[in-house]
Design a protein around this motif. Structure first.
Motif, PDB file in Angstrom:
ATOM      1  N   MET A 300       0.844  -1.260   0.014  1.00  0.00           N
ATOM      2  CA  MET A 300      -0.118  -0.331  -0.063  1.00  0.00           C
ATOM      3  C   MET A 300       0.816   1.470  -0.106  1.00  0.00           C
ATOM      4  SD  MET A 300      -2.966  -1.119   2.719  1.00  0.00           S
ATOM      5  CE  MET A 300      -4.235   0.056   2.278  1.00  0.00           C
ATOM      6  N   ASN A 301       2.147   1.059   0.619  1.00  0.00           N
ATOM      7  CA  ASN A 301       2.926   2.257   0.704  1.00  0.00           C
ATOM      8  C   ASN A 301       3.468   2.726  -0.380  1.00  0.00           C
ATOM      9  OD1 ASN A 301       3.604   4.534   2.396  1.00  0.00           O
ATOM     10  ND2 ASN A 301       5.496   3.498   2.817  1.00  0.00           N
ATOM     11  N   SER A 302       3.816   1.390  -1.095  1.00  0.00           N
ATOM     12  CA  SER A 302       4.693   1.658  -2.478  1.00  0.00           C
ATOM     13  C   SER A 302       3.912   2.174  -3.606  1.00  0.00           C
ATOM     14  CB  SER A 302       5.398   0.265  -2.860  1.00  0.00           C
ATOM     15  OG  SER A 302       6.296  -0.293  -1.863  1.00  0.00           O
ATOM     16  N   VAL A 303       2.566   1.611  -3.654  1.00  0.00           N
ATOM     17  CA  VAL A 303       1.786   2.022  -4.617  1.00  0.00           C
ATOM     18  C   VAL A 303       1.272   3.216  -4.434  1.00  0.00           C
ATOM     19  CG1 VAL A 303      -0.710   1.798  -5.460  1.00  0.00           C
ATOM     20  CG2 VAL A 303       0.815  -0.393  -5.053  1.00  0.00           C
ATOM     21  N   ASN A 304       1.204   3.888  -3.288  1.00  0.00           N
ATOM     22  CA  ASN A 304       0.917   4.947  -3.007  1.00  0.00           C
ATOM     23  C   ASN A 304       1.930   6.163  -3.382  1.00  0.00           C
ATOM     24  OD1 ASN A 304      -0.953   7.297  -1.867  1.00  0.00           O
ATOM     25  ND2 ASN A 304       0.521   7.514  -0.242  1.00  0.00           N
ATOM     26  N   ASN A 305       3.172   5.797  -3.039  1.00  0.00           N
ATOM     27  CA  ASN A 305       4.260   6.593  -3.577  1.00  0.00           C
ATOM     28  C   ASN A 305       4.858   6.443  -5.008  1.00  0.00           C
ATOM     29  OD1 ASN A 305       5.167   7.191  -0.837  1.00  0.00           O
ATOM     30  ND2 ASN A 305       6.414   5.369  -0.613  1.00  0.00           N
ATOM     31  N   LEU A 306       4.331   5.377  -5.916  1.00  0.00           N
ATOM     32  CA  LEU A 306       4.331   5.123  -7.255  1.00  0.00           C
ATOM     33  C   LEU A 306       3.267   6.130  -7.833  1.00  0.00           C
ATOM     34  CD1 LEU A 306       5.125   1.648  -7.698  1.00  0.00           C
ATOM     35  CD2 LEU A 306       6.729   3.463  -8.272  1.00  0.00           C
ATOM     36  N   GLY A 309       0.931   9.658  -4.103  1.00  0.00           N
ATOM     37  CA  GLY A 309       0.013  10.056  -3.300  1.00  0.00           C
ATOM     38  C   GLY A 309      -1.544  10.168  -3.568  1.00  0.00           C
ATOM     39  N   THR A 310      -1.655   9.529  -4.769  1.00  0.00           N
ATOM     40  CA  THR A 310      -2.986   9.377  -5.157  1.00  0.00           C
ATOM     41  C   THR A 310      -3.922   8.255  -4.760  1.00  0.00           C
ATOM     42  OG1 THR A 310      -2.259   8.449  -7.210  1.00  0.00           O
ATOM     43  CG2 THR A 310      -2.577  10.852  -7.379  1.00  0.00           C
ATOM     44  N   LEU A 311      -3.382   7.100  -4.443  1.00  0.00           N
ATOM     45  CA  LEU A 311      -4.001   6.064  -3.620  1.00  0.00           C
ATOM     46  C   LEU A 311      -4.595   6.593  -2.370  1.00  0.00           C
ATOM     47  CD1 LEU A 311      -4.727   3.153  -3.668  1.00  0.00           C
ATOM     48  CD2 LEU A 311      -2.755   2.515  -2.420  1.00  0.00           C
ATOM     49  N   VAL A 312      -4.001   7.079  -1.631  1.00  0.00           N
ATOM     50  CA  VAL A 312      -4.505   7.789  -0.171  1.00  0.00           C
ATOM     51  C   VAL A 312      -5.752   8.603  -0.842  1.00  0.00           C
ATOM     52  CG1 VAL A 312      -4.334   9.216   1.664  1.00  0.00           C
ATOM     53  CG2 VAL A 312      -2.645   7.482   1.308  1.00  0.00           C
ATOM     54  N   HIS A 313      -5.446   9.467  -1.621  1.00  0.00           N
ATOM     55  CA  HIS A 313      -6.279  10.646  -2.316  1.00  0.00           C
ATOM     56  C   HIS A 313      -7.579   9.974  -2.859  1.00  0.00           C
ATOM     57  CE1 HIS A 313      -8.040  14.410  -3.896  1.00  0.00           C
ATOM     58  NE2 HIS A 313      -8.137  13.822  -4.976  1.00  0.00           N
ATOM     59  N   MET A 314      -7.377   9.006  -3.562  1.00  0.00           N
ATOM     60  CA  MET A 314      -8.536   8.139  -4.018  1.00  0.00           C
ATOM     61  C   MET A 314      -9.373   7.454  -2.966  1.00  0.00           C
ATOM     62  SD  MET A 314      -6.686   6.107  -7.421  1.00  0.00           S
ATOM     63  CE  MET A 314      -7.869   4.999  -7.374  1.00  0.00           C
ATOM     64  N   TRP A 315      -8.746   6.737  -1.991  1.00  0.00           N
ATOM     65  CA  TRP A 315      -9.320   6.225  -0.779  1.00  0.00           C
ATOM     66  C   TRP A 315     -10.381   7.170  -0.219  1.00  0.00           C
ATOM     67  CZ3 TRP A 315     -10.697   1.590   0.864  1.00  0.00           C
ATOM     68  CH2 TRP A 315     -11.009   1.464   2.127  1.00  0.00           C
ATOM     69  N   LYS A 316      -9.618   8.354   0.215  1.00  0.00           N
ATOM     70  CA  LYS A 316     -10.353   9.391   0.857  1.00  0.00           C
ATOM     71  C   LYS A 316     -11.599  10.027   0.183  1.00  0.00           C
ATOM     72  CE  LYS A 316      -6.452  10.991   3.858  1.00  0.00           C
ATOM     73  NZ  LYS A 316      -5.792  12.259   4.057  1.00  0.00           N
ATOM     74  N   SER A 317     -11.323  10.114  -1.116  1.00  0.00           N
ATOM     75  CA  SER A 317     -12.512  10.532  -1.992  1.00  0.00           C
ATOM     76  C   SER A 317     -13.741   9.516  -1.944  1.00  0.00           C
ATOM     77  CB  SER A 317     -12.041  10.999  -3.627  1.00  0.00           C
ATOM     78  OG  SER A 317     -11.122  11.813  -3.485  1.00  0.00           O
ATOM     79  N   ALA A 318     -13.281   7.831  -1.936  1.00  0.00           N
ATOM     80  CA  ALA A 318     -14.290   6.994  -2.064  1.00  0.00           C
ATOM     81  C   ALA A 318     -15.108   6.886  -0.880  1.00  0.00           C
ATOM     82  CB  ALA A 318     -13.490   5.831  -2.323  1.00  0.00           C
TER      83      ALA A 318
END
Length: 357
Positions: A300-306, A309-318
């Motif tokens: 999760m950390n690696s994907v978010n960094n790649l 930071g949009t994985l966290v942003h996508m999650w928060k938006s969802a």
């Protein structure tokens, strides 16, 4: 005077040799029965409460006293005595004790070691520093908001020569105003909820939102602890960062960190400090569950960094409604606890949930 029983002390001071760290004792946080059941069990000097947060039982007592004081206002959380979201904090702290993460990582003292004071919480430990912000700060706020009784004043003890920790409500509010104001808002919200006309599920979601906003503000404030990461291996630091990052997901989902659910999440956390050559999911002396959790955290950390930071942003938006937050909490449980739940499934579901907001 807080004294651990001999059996409890053995349980608490030893790093677990089983497949996971010991953090429960008879279904409750480790050493819970040895903590303060009332304020007068803690030191009082000149009418001021003076707990020692560098003693494990004292800091754990802060949690016990907060839970007891706020339980009458937690009706929307459920009918069980352990449904308060505050339960996740003492469970987490117990795991840090038995996994060796509260001990002095510098080797300069025997604080927290089996060969020293097993109940000592090191001021040099990154883990004990980070949890200072989710134990001392909320307790000072709870006291300020009257949950510990009218006019109760609190001054935390601090070892001689240590200067970078706030010890009173005023000093913590001055150093970390955002964190303290958000803890104040949470405790004020608890009282206000008693008269709220909202349906119970919305009231619960609102209170969990206030709780996680305060936790995250404390987490951001704990960046003050970062210099202490230099005492650990790069693998442990990477895990620590992933552990901090995971809070972004559970907070956005308004996860109800009660005793039962928190236990499920803490049980597969690594039962010892990670060494530089540890590589999940192939760490031989850790269980498959611990290896899986470390792998997911890292992924999760690696994907978010790649993704910048949009994985966290996508999650928060969802996490845009009570309904999606409930689904999000369930999905996090699957991702961390079910090895068959594929990480690519997690990504595709987030994408779908985001488009529905």
């Amino acid at each position: 005077m807080l004294r651990p029983s001999f059996l409890s002390l053995l349980l608490a001071c030893a790093v677990s040799l089983s497949s996971s760290a010991v953090f429960l004792e008879n279904g409750m946080p480790i050493l819970w029965t040895q903590t303060a059941g009332q304020l007068t069990d803690l030191p009082i000097q000149n009418g001021i409460l003076t707990p020692d947060p560098w003693h494990f039982l004292h800091r754990m007592s802060l949690y016990r006293l907060m839970i007891a004081a706020t339980d009458p206002f937690m009706g929307s959380m459920g009918t069980n005595a352990t449904d308060s979201p505050l339960w996740g904090l003492p469970l987490q702290f117990g795991w840090m004790l038995t996994s060796g993460r509260l001990a002095d990582p510098t080797g300069a003292t025997t604080c927290g070691l089996q060969t020293g004071d097993t109940m000592c919480v090191s001021t040099q430990s990154w883990w004990s520093c980070v949890t200072y912000f989710v134990s001392v700060l909320p307790f000072l706020s709870a006291a300020k908001q009257g949950f510990m009784g009218a006019g109760v004043q609190v001054q935390m003890q601090i070892p001689e020569g240590v200067q970078d920790y706030c010890t009173t409500y005023a000093s913590c509010a001055a150093s970390y105003p955002d964190a303290m104001s958000k803890w104040d808002a949470f405790f004020q919200g608890l009282r206000a909820a008693a008269d709220s006309p909202l349906p119970e599920n919305e009231k619960k979601d609102s209170l969990l939102g206030l709780f996680w906003a305060a936790q995250m503000a404390s987490t951001y404030a704990s960046a003050a602890c970062d210099s202490r990461q230099s005492h650990y291996s790069s693998t442990e630091v990477s895990f620590a960062k992933s552990w901090v990052n995971s809070a972004e997901y559970v907070s956005a989902a308004h996860f109800q960190s009660n005793l039962q659910k928190s236990s499920m999440f803490i049980s597969p956390l690594p039962s010892r400090i990670l060494r530089v050559d540890d590589s999940a999911p192939n760490i031989a002396d850790l269980s498959s569950e611990e290896n899986h959790t470390l792998y997911v955290f890292s992924w999760m950390n690696s994907v978010n960094n790649l993704l910048g930071g949009t994985l966290v942003h996508m999650w928060k938006s969802a996490m845009c409604s009570v309904n999606t937050r409930e689904k999000g909490s369930e999905m996090l449980e699957q991702l961390l606890l079910d090895p068959t739940f594929a990480t690519h499934t997690f990504l595709s579901i987030i994408t779908g949930m985001t488009s529905s907001c």
